[in-house]
Write a protein that holds these residues in place. Structure first.
Motif, PDB file in Angstrom:
ATOM      1  N   SER A 114      78.445  66.786   2.974  1.00 34.57           N
ATOM      2  CA  SER A 114      77.912  66.763   4.339  1.00 34.57           C
ATOM      3  C   SER A 114      76.701  65.852   4.483  1.00 34.57           C
ATOM      4  O   SER A 114      76.389  65.397   5.583  1.00 34.57           O
ATOM      5  CB  SER A 114      77.527  68.179   4.775  1.00 34.57           C
ATOM      6  N   GLY A 115      75.999  65.596   3.390  1.00 37.67           N
ATOM      7  CA  GLY A 115      74.779  64.801   3.466  1.00 37.67           C
ATOM      8  C   GLY A 115      73.595  65.552   4.021  1.00 37.67           C
ATOM      9  O   GLY A 115      72.569  64.947   4.340  1.00 37.67           O
ATOM     10  N   SER A 116      73.700  66.881   4.122  1.00 40.86           N
ATOM     11  CA  SER A 116      72.631  67.695   4.708  1.00 40.86           C
ATOM     12  C   SER A 116      71.487  67.879   3.715  1.00 40.86           C
ATOM     13  O   SER A 116      71.691  68.298   2.572  1.00 40.86           O
ATOM     14  CB  SER A 116      73.185  69.062   5.127  1.00 40.86           C
ATOM     15  N   ALA A 117      70.265  67.587   4.185  1.00 34.26           N
ATOM     16  CA  ALA A 117      69.084  67.797   3.337  1.00 34.26           C
ATOM     17  C   ALA A 117      68.873  69.274   3.069  1.00 34.26           C
ATOM     18  O   ALA A 117      68.496  69.677   1.969  1.00 34.26           O
ATOM     19  CB  ALA A 117      67.854  67.196   4.015  1.00 34.26           C
ATOM     20  N   ALA A 118      69.090  70.106   4.093  1.00 34.01           N
ATOM     21  CA  ALA A 118      68.903  71.545   3.930  1.00 34.01           C
ATOM     22  C   ALA A 118      69.877  72.116   2.907  1.00 34.01           C
ATOM     23  O   ALA A 118      69.528  72.980   2.102  1.00 34.01           O
ATOM     24  CB  ALA A 118      69.059  72.254   5.274  1.00 34.01           C
ATOM     25  N   MET A 119      71.129  71.620   2.910  1.00 39.71           N
ATOM     26  CA  MET A 119      72.113  72.108   1.949  1.00 39.71           C
ATOM     27  C   MET A 119      71.746  71.684   0.534  1.00 39.71           C
ATOM     28  O   MET A 119      71.874  72.471  -0.412  1.00 39.71           O
ATOM     29  CB  MET A 119      73.500  71.579   2.308  1.00 39.71           C
ATOM     30  N   LEU A 120      71.290  70.451   0.374  1.00 39.32           N
ATOM     31  CA  LEU A 120      70.876  70.003  -0.954  1.00 39.32           C
ATOM     32  C   LEU A 120      69.647  70.773  -1.429  1.00 39.32           C
ATOM     33  O   LEU A 120      69.514  71.082  -2.618  1.00 39.32           O
ATOM     34  CB  LEU A 120      70.594  68.504  -0.937  1.00 39.32           C
ATOM     35  N   SER A 121      68.744  71.091  -0.504  1.00 32.78           N
ATOM     36  CA  SER A 121      67.574  71.896  -0.855  1.00 32.78           C
ATOM     37  C   SER A 121      67.991  73.302  -1.262  1.00 32.78           C
ATOM     38  O   SER A 121      67.437  73.886  -2.194  1.00 32.78           O
ATOM     39  CB  SER A 121      66.605  71.959   0.325  1.00 32.78           C
ATOM     40  N   GLU A 122      68.992  73.831  -0.559  1.00 34.95           N
ATOM     41  CA  GLU A 122      69.504  75.151  -0.929  1.00 34.95           C
ATOM     42  C   GLU A 122      70.188  75.105  -2.289  1.00 34.95           C
ATOM     43  O   GLU A 122      70.132  76.067  -3.062  1.00 34.95           O
ATOM     44  CB  GLU A 122      70.483  75.653   0.144  1.00 34.95           C
ATOM     45  N   ALA A 123      70.843  73.975  -2.602  1.00 31.15           N
ATOM     46  CA  ALA A 123      71.444  73.825  -3.935  1.00 31.15           C
ATOM     47  C   ALA A 123      70.349  73.837  -5.001  1.00 31.15           C
ATOM     48  O   ALA A 123      70.475  74.506  -6.040  1.00 31.15           O
ATOM     49  CB  ALA A 123      72.252  72.536  -3.997  1.00 31.15           C
ATOM     50  N   ALA A 124      69.260  73.103  -4.731  1.00 29.42           N
ATOM     51  CA  ALA A 124      68.133  73.116  -5.672  1.00 29.42           C
ATOM     52  C   ALA A 124      67.528  74.507  -5.778  1.00 29.42           C
ATOM     53  O   ALA A 124      67.124  74.949  -6.867  1.00 29.42           O
ATOM     54  CB  ALA A 124      67.072  72.117  -5.209  1.00 29.42           C
ATOM     55  N   HIS A 125      67.464  75.207  -4.653  1.00 28.96           N
ATOM     56  CA  HIS A 125      66.972  76.595  -4.627  1.00 28.96           C
ATOM     57  C   HIS A 125      67.802  77.456  -5.573  1.00 28.96           C
ATOM     58  O   HIS A 125      67.264  78.208  -6.398  1.00 28.96           O
ATOM     59  CB  HIS A 125      67.050  77.101  -3.185  1.00 28.96           C
ATOM     60  N   SER A 126      69.131  77.357  -5.467  1.00 34.35           N
ATOM     61  CA  SER A 126      70.001  78.187  -6.301  1.00 34.35           C
ATOM     62  C   SER A 126      69.949  77.781  -7.765  1.00 34.35           C
ATOM     63  O   SER A 126      70.045  78.629  -8.660  1.00 34.35           O
ATOM     64  CB  SER A 126      71.449  78.103  -5.783  1.00 34.35           C
ATOM     65  N   VAL A 127      69.808  76.469  -8.032  1.00 32.15           N
ATOM     66  CA  VAL A 127      69.652  76.022  -9.426  1.00 32.15           C
ATOM     67  C   VAL A 127      68.363  76.595 -10.015  1.00 32.15           C
ATOM     68  O   VAL A 127      68.336  77.074 -11.168  1.00 32.15           O
ATOM     69  CB  VAL A 127      69.648  74.480  -9.500  1.00 32.15           C
ATOM     70  N   ALA A 128      67.289  76.572  -9.220  1.00 35.98           N
ATOM     71  CA  ALA A 128      66.023  77.143  -9.683  1.00 35.98           C
ATOM     72  C   ALA A 128      66.164  78.640  -9.930  1.00 35.98           C
ATOM     73  O   ALA A 128      65.662  79.172 -10.933  1.00 35.98           O
ATOM     74  CB  ALA A 128      64.929  76.873  -8.654  1.00 35.98           C
ATOM     75  N   ASP A 129      66.865  79.329  -9.033  1.00 37.90           N
ATOM     76  CA  ASP A 129      67.060  80.773  -9.199  1.00 37.90           C
ATOM     77  C   ASP A 129      67.899  81.076 -10.432  1.00 37.90           C
ATOM     78  O   ASP A 129      67.638  82.043 -11.159  1.00 37.90           O
ATOM     79  CB  ASP A 129      67.738  81.368  -7.959  1.00 37.90           C
ATOM     80  N   THR A 130      68.928  80.254 -10.681  1.00 39.93           N
ATOM     81  CA  THR A 130      69.767  80.475 -11.860  1.00 39.93           C
ATOM     82  C   THR A 130      68.955  80.308 -13.143  1.00 39.93           C
ATOM     83  O   THR A 130      69.048  81.129 -14.068  1.00 39.93           O
ATOM     84  CB  THR A 130      70.949  79.486 -11.868  1.00 39.93           C
ATOM     85  N   THR A 131      68.156  79.245 -13.194  1.00 43.66           N
ATOM     86  CA  THR A 131      67.294  79.027 -14.363  1.00 43.66           C
ATOM     87  C   THR A 131      66.291  80.170 -14.507  1.00 43.66           C
ATOM     88  O   THR A 131      65.986  80.613 -15.620  1.00 43.66           O
ATOM     89  CB  THR A 131      66.551  77.693 -14.236  1.00 43.66           C
ATOM     90  N   THR A 132      65.793  80.640 -13.372  1.00 43.80           N
ATOM     91  CA  THR A 132      64.856  81.759 -13.395  1.00 43.80           C
ATOM     92  C   THR A 132      65.493  82.997 -14.005  1.00 43.80           C
ATOM     93  O   THR A 132      64.866  83.707 -14.808  1.00 43.80           O
ATOM     94  CB  THR A 132      64.382  82.072 -11.968  1.00 43.80           C
TER      95      THR A 132
END
Length: 338
Positions: free
Chosen positions: A35-53
């Motif tokens: 989609s090219g959405s910045a919010a979606m990519l930020s949410e992907a980074a959010h989930s990657v951070a949560d997974t690592t956490t």
């Protein structure tokens, strides 16, 4: 057994949250790229951070639960706070940093490619999965708050088990982040202006900063050596004062050595006619009473001491982090007569 059950439940909560975040991170990343959405990519980074956490929190639970040994006579409980602090730091740097930076870039560039439908589908699925993970964390919080006879809000604020606190806050932040992302994507589609998508990404980053700050502060306090909550401290004092041959408690100090390990140390003024055998019996009774009431209490140390002349009452100094320290003695003041 009373100590093992909460720790086992915390491991299960962390594993469920980690598996959910991993699946969601992959889905969000694909949706963001399509989609090219910045919010979606930020949410992907959010989930990657949560997974690592969650991986770091799992390490915290496992390494902090190791038994005491000659080099670490009080066990490894505080190591769990080190790993939990690293988890908060990773959320701060990786998740929040990427979200805010990417949001600012989107606002400046104003570019968007792809369709929006895939974003909405992934957001809806992610919301459902995150809700399941949060529901498990909420059940544990409610169960533990009943065990400690307190409210869920106070339990989250005072608990020494920072893993369940981290999962609860991160899952709550994840649901809020999903709503922000949906709002940003929707407004961008309706208006044709990518400003809203970028703003949503920045808000997600700020949300992560808040969560990371709360968790970092909590773990830092426990690493330094935090006392038990005030009500529990008063109950410990009451149990000690009620011991046979105990005249008063001069000093009572407590410390959280780990999520399930508490140290209690007290200077005790015994009755003048108490024998050595009476003091030994009182010490054994103190440990039996305290560990019976709070299984998390692992160490109880009583130091027989003589009260200062002229001091009356139940306690001369009781550790209270909510109160300022007593003023230093006045050197010009005449000491009380012996």
């Amino acid at each position: 057994m009373a100590q093992t059950a909460p720790r086992t439940e915390s491991v299960g909560t962390v594993v469920v949250a980690g598996a959910a975040n991993l699946a969601i991170a992959v889905a969000k990343l694909i949706a963001g790229l399509l989609s090219g959405s910045a919010a979606m990519l930020s949410e992907a980074a959010h989930s990657v951070a949560d997974t690592t956490t969650e991986v770091l929190l799992y390490a915290a639970l496992r390494r902090g639960a190791r038994p005491a040994d000659p080099r670490h006579p009080f066990g490894y409980g505080k190591e769990s706070y080190v790993w939990a602090f690293l988890a908060a730091l990773f959320t701060f740097v990786a998740g929040a940093g990427f979200a805010i930076t990417h949001g600012v870039t989107t606002i400046l560039v104003h570019e968007h490619s792809g369709n929006y439908l895939v974003s909405y589908v992934v957001l809806a699925i992610s919301f459902a999965i995150e809700s399941v993970s949060l529901a498990r964390a909420v059940r544990q919080v409610r169960r533990e708050s009943r065990r400690w006879r307190t409210t869920p809000h106070r339990f989250l604020r005072m608990t020494a088990d920072t893993t369940v606190k981290a999962v609860f806050l991160e899952d709550s932040a994840a649901l809020i982040g999903l709503l922000l992302a949906a709002l940003g994507v929707g407004l961008s589609e309706l208006t044709g202006d990518e400003l809203y998508d970028g703003v949503a990404s920045i808000l997600i980053g700020v949300l992560l900063l808040v969560v990371a700050g709360i968790l970092a502060h909590s773990n830092t306090s426990l690493l330094v050596g935090r006392a038990v909550p005030k009500r529990m401290r008063h109950e410990i004092e009451h149990e000690l004062v009620g011991l046979p041959t105990v005249h008063r408690i001069d000093t009572l100090l407590t410390m959280q050595l780990g999520p399930d390990d508490i140290l209690v140390a007290a200077k005790v003024d015994f009755a003048d006619d108490a024998t050595g055998a009476d003091i030994e019996a009182a010490a054994d009774e103190a440990e039996r009473r305290l560990t019976g009431r709070y299984p998390e209490i692992r160490y109880v140390f009583l130091d027989p001491t003589r009260s200062l002349p002229g001091v009356t009452g139940h306690a001369r100094h009781i550790q209270d982090p909510d109160q300022p320290p007593p003023p230093p003695p006045d050197p010009d003041r005449t000491p009380p007569p012996p």
